[in-house]
Design a protein around this motif. Structure first.
Motif, short mmCIF file in Angstrom:
data_model
loop_
_atom_site.label_atom_id
_atom_site.label_comp_id
_atom_site.label_asym_id
_atom_site.label_seq_id
_atom_site.Cartn_x
_atom_site.Cartn_y
_atom_site.Cartn_z
N LYS A 9 0.86 -1.18 0.00
CA LYS A 9 0.00 0.00 0.00
C LYS A 9 0.89 1.23 0.00
N ALA A 10 0.62 2.16 -0.91
CA ALA A 10 1.34 3.43 -0.96
C ALA A 10 0.33 4.56 -0.83
N GLY A 11 0.68 5.55 -0.06
CA GLY A 11 -0.22 6.69 0.05
C GLY A 11 -0.36 7.14 1.48
N PRO A 12 -1.14 8.18 1.63
CA PRO A 12 -1.95 8.76 0.57
C PRO A 12 -1.14 9.70 -0.34
N LEU A 13 -1.51 9.68 -1.61
CA LEU A 13 -1.01 10.65 -2.57
C LEU A 13 -1.84 11.91 -2.36
N ALA A 14 -1.18 13.04 -2.13
CA ALA A 14 -1.90 14.27 -1.79
C ALA A 14 -1.38 15.44 -2.62
N ASP A 15 -2.26 16.44 -2.80
CA ASP A 15 -1.86 17.66 -3.48
C ASP A 15 -1.12 18.57 -2.51
N GLY A 16 -0.70 19.74 -2.97
CA GLY A 16 0.07 20.66 -2.14
C GLY A 16 -0.65 21.13 -0.90
N ALA A 17 -1.99 21.08 -0.91
CA ALA A 17 -2.78 21.50 0.25
C ALA A 17 -3.08 20.33 1.18
N GLY A 18 -2.59 19.14 0.82
CA GLY A 18 -2.81 17.97 1.66
C GLY A 18 -4.06 17.18 1.32
N GLY A 19 -4.80 17.60 0.29
CA GLY A 19 -6.00 16.86 -0.11
C GLY A 19 -5.65 15.63 -0.91
N PRO A 20 -6.40 14.53 -0.73
CA PRO A 20 -6.10 13.30 -1.46
C PRO A 20 -6.32 13.45 -2.96
N LEU A 21 -5.50 12.74 -3.72
CA LEU A 21 -5.63 12.73 -5.18
C LEU A 21 -6.17 11.37 -5.62
N PRO A 22 -7.49 11.26 -5.83
CA PRO A 22 -8.05 9.98 -6.26
C PRO A 22 -7.84 9.75 -7.76
N ASN A 23 -7.92 8.48 -8.13
CA ASN A 23 -7.89 8.05 -9.53
C ASN A 23 -6.61 8.49 -10.26
N GLN A 24 -5.47 8.43 -9.56
CA GLN A 24 -4.18 8.78 -10.15
C GLN A 24 -3.30 7.53 -10.18
N SER A 73 4.09 9.50 -11.37
CA SER A 73 4.85 10.20 -12.40
C SER A 73 4.37 11.62 -12.66
N GLY A 74 3.29 12.02 -12.01
CA GLY A 74 2.78 13.38 -12.17
C GLY A 74 1.81 13.51 -13.33
N VAL A 75 1.24 14.70 -13.45
CA VAL A 75 0.34 15.04 -14.55
C VAL A 75 0.85 16.37 -15.11
N GLY A 77 1.50 19.88 -16.31
CA GLY A 77 0.71 21.09 -16.18
C GLY A 77 -0.25 21.11 -15.00
N GLN A 78 -0.28 19.98 -14.25
CA GLN A 78 -1.21 19.92 -13.12
C GLN A 78 -0.54 19.49 -11.83
N TYR A 79 0.15 18.34 -11.85
CA TYR A 79 0.80 17.81 -10.65
C TYR A 79 2.23 17.39 -10.97
N ASP A 80 3.16 17.75 -10.09
CA ASP A 80 4.54 17.30 -10.23
C ASP A 80 4.65 15.83 -9.86
N PRO A 81 5.68 15.15 -10.37
CA PRO A 81 5.93 13.78 -9.93
C PRO A 81 6.23 13.77 -8.43
N SER A 82 5.89 12.67 -7.79
CA SER A 82 6.21 12.54 -6.37
C SER A 82 7.58 11.90 -6.24
N ASN A 83 8.13 11.99 -5.05
CA ASN A 83 9.34 11.24 -4.76
C ASN A 83 8.95 9.78 -4.63
N HIS A 84 9.90 8.93 -4.93
CA HIS A 84 9.65 7.50 -4.78
C HIS A 84 9.50 7.17 -3.30
N SER A 85 8.62 6.24 -3.03
CA SER A 85 8.47 5.72 -1.68
C SER A 85 9.08 4.33 -1.68
N GLU A 86 10.23 4.15 -1.05
CA GLU A 86 10.93 2.87 -1.10
C GLU A 86 10.90 2.16 0.24
N LEU A 87 10.78 0.86 0.17
CA LEU A 87 10.90 -0.03 1.31
C LEU A 87 12.04 -0.97 0.96
#
Length: 106
Positions: A9-24, A73-75, A77-87
């Motif tokens: 499980k990875a997440g939550p993926l969130a925008d700059g305001a901390g809101g969740p990004l669904p369907n990404q 990987s980002g979108v 013009g809308q969202y930057d790529p995230s850093n990798h989450s590694e285990l």
């Protein structure tokens, strides 16, 4: 070597305001520890749910030690790529079971 099912499980993926990004799309990968080649884990890429979490399940040979990675990987013009989450260095043990314990009066 036996296999064992593992859920990542990875997440939550969130925008700059901390809101969740669904369907990404979030991409999951694994490699045996010490290897340099990443391989898709399970479906490889899955979409986040309503809370921004992405979950994937697959089976791997066990016992063995693995490294795991999740990335967004980002979108453009809308969202930057995230850093990798590694285990890193996760040890997946072989599954065991113990039959019933029986007491016999002597």
């Amino acid at each position: 070597m036996a296999t064992r099912s593992l859920k990542l499980k990875a997440g939550p993926l969130a925008d700059g305001a901390g809101g969740p990004l669904p369907n990404q799309p979030v991409t999951f990968a694994y490699k045996p520890s010490g290897s340099t080649t990443w391989q898709p884990f399970g479906a490889g890429t899955v979409n986040t749910d309503a809370t921004g979490n992405a979950t994937v399940t697959a089976s791997l040979p066990a016992p063995a030690q693995y490294d795991f990675d999740a990335a967004f990987s980002g979108v453009p013009g809308q969202y930057d790529p995230s850093n990798h989450s590694e285990l890193l260095g996760f040890f997946l043990a072989s599954k065991t079971s113990l039959g019933p314990l029986v007491a016999t009066p002597q």
